[in-house]
Design a protein around this motif. Sequence first.
Motif, PDB file in Angstrom:
ATOM      1  N   SER A  90      -2.481  -0.521  -2.294  1.00 35.08           N
ATOM      2  CA  SER A  90      -3.368  -1.480  -2.943  1.00 35.08           C
ATOM      3  C   SER A  90      -4.406  -0.782  -3.818  1.00 35.08           C
ATOM      4  O   SER A  90      -5.055  -1.418  -4.625  1.00 35.08           O
ATOM      5  N   GLU A  91      -4.564   0.553  -3.680  1.00 33.11           N
ATOM      6  CA  GLU A  91      -5.517   1.284  -4.497  1.00 33.11           C
ATOM      7  C   GLU A  91      -4.931   1.677  -5.851  1.00 33.11           C
ATOM      8  O   GLU A  91      -5.666   1.984  -6.773  1.00 33.11           O
ATOM      9  N   PHE A 112      -7.051  11.501  -3.593  1.00 32.90           N
ATOM     10  CA  PHE A 112      -6.751  10.257  -2.879  1.00 32.90           C
ATOM     11  C   PHE A 112      -5.392  10.297  -2.195  1.00 32.90           C
ATOM     12  O   PHE A 112      -5.068   9.396  -1.446  1.00 32.90           O
ATOM     13  N   LYS A 129      -6.093  -0.499  -8.860  1.00 31.30           N
ATOM     14  CA  LYS A 129      -7.488  -0.207  -9.189  1.00 31.30           C
ATOM     15  C   LYS A 129      -7.593   1.119  -9.936  1.00 31.30           C
ATOM     16  O   LYS A 129      -8.350   1.248 -10.893  1.00 31.30           O
TER      17      LYS A 129
END
Length: 66
Positions: A2-3, A65, A6
């Motif tokens: 889900s990142e 990340f 973004k």
Amino acid sequence: MSELPKLLMGLGALLLVIGFLLHFIGKLPGDILIKKGNTTFYFPIVTSIVISIVLSLIFYVINRFK
């Protein structure tokens, strides 16, 4: 997962800002421009260095990340 959207939107916004600045700034001090007659040679050495630093930072952040 889900990142990722973004991150992509953030990278897109960053590229938009960089493109906007480069369009209005033109060439950076230190870029080589030689005009002789009908020939023009332009070598954006400082621009290339700045873009390389920005891309290195972006890829560093992306790898943090993972």
